[in-house]
Enzyme design. Structure first.
Site, PDB file in Angstrom:
ATOM      1  N   SER A 162      38.814  38.620  28.714  1.00  0.00           N
ATOM      2  CA  SER A 162      38.562  37.566  29.619  1.00  0.00           C
ATOM      3  C   SER A 162      37.349  37.251  29.904  1.00  0.00           C
ATOM      4  CB  SER A 162      39.395  38.098  31.000  1.00  0.00           C
ATOM      5  OG  SER A 162      39.010  37.045  32.126  1.00  0.00           O
ATOM      6  N   TYR A 175      41.556  43.899  37.965  1.00  0.00           N
ATOM      7  CA  TYR A 175      41.780  42.913  36.638  1.00  0.00           C
ATOM      8  C   TYR A 175      40.289  43.162  36.165  1.00  0.00           C
ATOM      9  CZ  TYR A 175      42.682  38.716  33.935  1.00  0.00           C
ATOM     10  OH  TYR A 175      42.800  37.972  32.960  1.00  0.00           O
TER      11      TYR A 175
HETATM   12  P1  NAD Z   1      51.418  35.008  31.326  1.00  0.00           P
HETATM   13  O1  NAD Z   1      52.051  35.618  32.600  1.00  0.00           O
HETATM   14  O2  NAD Z   1      51.734  33.506  30.994  1.00  0.00           O
HETATM   15  O3  NAD Z   1      52.092  35.871  30.163  1.00  0.00           O
HETATM   16  C1  NAD Z   1      51.959  37.126  30.213  1.00  0.00           C
HETATM   17  C2  NAD Z   1      52.785  37.781  29.287  1.00  0.00           C
HETATM   18  O4  NAD Z   1      52.776  39.344  29.511  1.00  0.00           O
HETATM   19  C3  NAD Z   1      54.336  37.542  29.215  1.00  0.00           C
HETATM   20  O5  NAD Z   1      54.923  37.197  27.960  1.00  0.00           O
HETATM   21  C4  NAD Z   1      54.887  38.368  29.899  1.00  0.00           C
HETATM   22  O6  NAD Z   1      56.150  38.572  29.766  1.00  0.00           O
HETATM   23  C5  NAD Z   1      54.103  39.818  29.206  1.00  0.00           C
HETATM   24  N1  NAD Z   1      54.270  40.983  30.264  1.00  0.00           N
HETATM   25  C6  NAD Z   1      54.208  41.064  31.618  1.00  0.00           C
HETATM   26  N2  NAD Z   1      54.472  42.309  31.930  1.00  0.00           N
HETATM   27  C7  NAD Z   1      54.923  42.836  30.897  1.00  0.00           C
HETATM   28  C8  NAD Z   1      55.209  44.371  30.605  1.00  0.00           C
HETATM   29  N3  NAD Z   1      55.481  45.328  31.220  1.00  0.00           N
HETATM   30  N4  NAD Z   1      55.251  44.761  29.068  1.00  0.00           N
HETATM   31  C9  NAD Z   1      55.320  43.659  28.278  1.00  0.00           C
HETATM   32  N5  NAD Z   1      55.117  42.434  28.465  1.00  0.00           N
HETATM   33  C10 NAD Z   1      54.767  41.899  29.713  1.00  0.00           C
HETATM   34  O7  NAD Z   1      49.880  35.051  31.405  1.00  0.00           O
HETATM   35  P2  NAD Z   1      48.676  34.650  30.382  1.00  0.00           P
HETATM   36  O8  NAD Z   1      47.728  33.808  31.257  1.00  0.00           O
HETATM   37  O9  NAD Z   1      49.188  33.941  29.178  1.00  0.00           O
HETATM   38  O10 NAD Z   1      47.965  35.891  30.234  1.00  0.00           O
HETATM   39  C11 NAD Z   1      48.013  36.530  28.929  1.00  0.00           C
HETATM   40  C12 NAD Z   1      46.561  37.356  28.687  1.00  0.00           C
HETATM   41  O11 NAD Z   1      45.289  36.454  28.734  1.00  0.00           O
HETATM   42  C13 NAD Z   1      46.362  38.353  29.775  1.00  0.00           C
HETATM   43  O12 NAD Z   1      45.929  39.592  29.182  1.00  0.00           O
HETATM   44  C14 NAD Z   1      45.459  37.535  30.418  1.00  0.00           C
HETATM   45  O13 NAD Z   1      44.648  38.479  31.213  1.00  0.00           O
HETATM   46  C15 NAD Z   1      44.602  37.013  29.965  1.00  0.00           C
HETATM   47  N6  NAD Z   1      43.957  35.853  30.338  1.00  0.00           N
HETATM   48  C16 NAD Z   1      44.373  34.900  30.918  1.00  0.00           C
HETATM   49  C17 NAD Z   1      43.501  33.711  31.395  1.00  0.00           C
HETATM   50  C18 NAD Z   1      44.203  32.589  31.998  1.00  0.00           C
HETATM   51  O14 NAD Z   1      43.399  31.704  32.469  1.00  0.00           O
HETATM   52  N7  NAD Z   1      45.583  32.355  31.939  1.00  0.00           N
HETATM   53  C19 NAD Z   1      42.414  33.842  31.330  1.00  0.00           C
HETATM   54  C20 NAD Z   1      41.641  34.971  30.734  1.00  0.00           C
HETATM   55  C21 NAD Z   1      42.598  35.946  30.319  1.00  0.00           C
END
Ligand code: NAD
Length: 280
Positions: A162, A175
């Site tokens: 991130s 985080y």
């Molecule tokens: P999201 O909530 O849409 O997706 C998260 C995914 O993780 C889902 O598929 C969920 O089922 C899975 N998950 C949750 N708990 C779990 C577990 N115990 N075991 C297996 N899978 C599990 O979130 P997102 O925004 O798509 O985030 C995905 C990644 O991107 C994360 O690592 C997040 O930190 C990172 N990220 C997101 C953003 C953003 O702005 N959305 C920015 C930077 C980084």
């Protein structure tokens, strides 16, 4: 005479290998039932890779997505429902994916959760859960596949970190710590894999509109004492100079590039896709 490799103006034609640069590869993307992970899975499949989906969610919806991906991209697509909070489940997921599809060439550690609260009221169990999923699960999955990748002298590890792996924001202690940690892990994996054709890189998205971001708006509103709309404008997009959310397909496109042969010398990096956030 016209060169068949080139079109008018000498522009190279895209060969089928260019159109599906990951044909013959197998990619496992953790947390790919939703958001960024699903975007990466889709781009990997579009690039010709067989894909393994993991994550939580409704069984019917998951099967629907897999069927759509198989039809749209003509690739194998399977689902493994491992709960990655458990170290044992991470290793079992790697073993099962290898048994189902024969190998894993590309491992994308993407599953993640968030909790927003001031440090003095940050629940210790949320700290533990965030560290377990956002950092330790990646280690356990890498540990389980690394020997195989080294032995086959080809592998790609892509960790979704991130912008918060490079800079901090208030109220996100766990985080930010986990995301800084996964960049350190990425560098170590890169050094250990370098002589074996195994690369490791971190992608550092800024804000991407996904359920993870949507769900934190309430908590951000509470912590900052402001409305939802003001959270979006003054807290989230205030950091991102482009003032727009990135798309999941943009993160997927970078993951596909990192997974390809053209990226064999790119390793140990943390690449921002953050609309200029970390240029501040
Ligand atoms: P999201 O909530 O849409 O997706 C998260 C995914 O993780 C889902 O598929 C969920 O089922 C899975 N998950 C949750 N708990 C779990 C577990 N115990 N075991 C297996 N899978 C599990 O979130 P997102 O925004 O798509 O985030 C995905 C990644 O991107 C994360 O690592 C997040 O930190 C990172 N990220 C997101 C953003 C953003 O702005 N959305 C920015 C930077 C980084």
């Amino acid at each position: 005479m016209l060169d068949p490799q080139h079109g008018p103006m000498g522009i190279a034609r895209r060969s089928p290998e260019h159109a599906r640069p990951l044909a013959g590869r197998v990619a496992l993307v953790t947390g790919s039932t939703s958001g960024i992970g699903l975007g990466i899975l889709e781009e990997m499949a579009a690039a010709g890779a067989a894909v393994v989906m993991n994550g939580l969610g409704d069984a019917g919806q998951i099967e629907g997505e897999l069927t759509r991906i198989r039809k749209a991209h003509d690739v194998a697509a399977v689902y493994l429902p491992a709960n990655l909070m458990e170290p044992k489940a991470c290793a079992e997921m790697i073993a099962m994916a290898t048994a189902r599809l024969g190998k894993i060439d590309i491992l994308v550690n993407n599953a993640g959760i968030q909790h927003v609260a001031p440090i003095e009221s940050f629940p210790p169990e949320k700290w533990d859960a965030i560290l377990a999923l956002n950092l330790s699960a990646a280690f356990h999955a890498i540990r389980a596949i690394f020997g195989d990748m080294k032995a086959r002298r080809w592998g790609r590890i892509i960790n979704v970190a991130s912008a918060h792996g490079l800079v901090a924001s208030p109220f996100k202690a766990a985080y930010v710590a986990a995301k800084h940690g996964i960049i350190g892990l990425t560098k170590t994996v890169a050094l250990e894999g370098a002589e074996f054709g195994v690369t490791a890189n971190a992608i550092c998205p800024g804000y991407v509109w996904t359920p993870l971001v949507e769900q934190q708006i309430d908590d951000q509103a509470k912590s900052h004492g402001i409305s939802h709309d003001r959270v979006i404008k003054e807290v989230l997009l205030a950091k991102q100079p482009t003032k727009t959310f990135a798309q999941t397909s943009e993160i997927g496109a970078l993951a596909v590039f990192l997974a390809g042969d053209a990226a064999q010398s790119i390793t140990g990096t943390a690449l921002p896709v953050d609309g200029g956030w970390t240029a501040h």
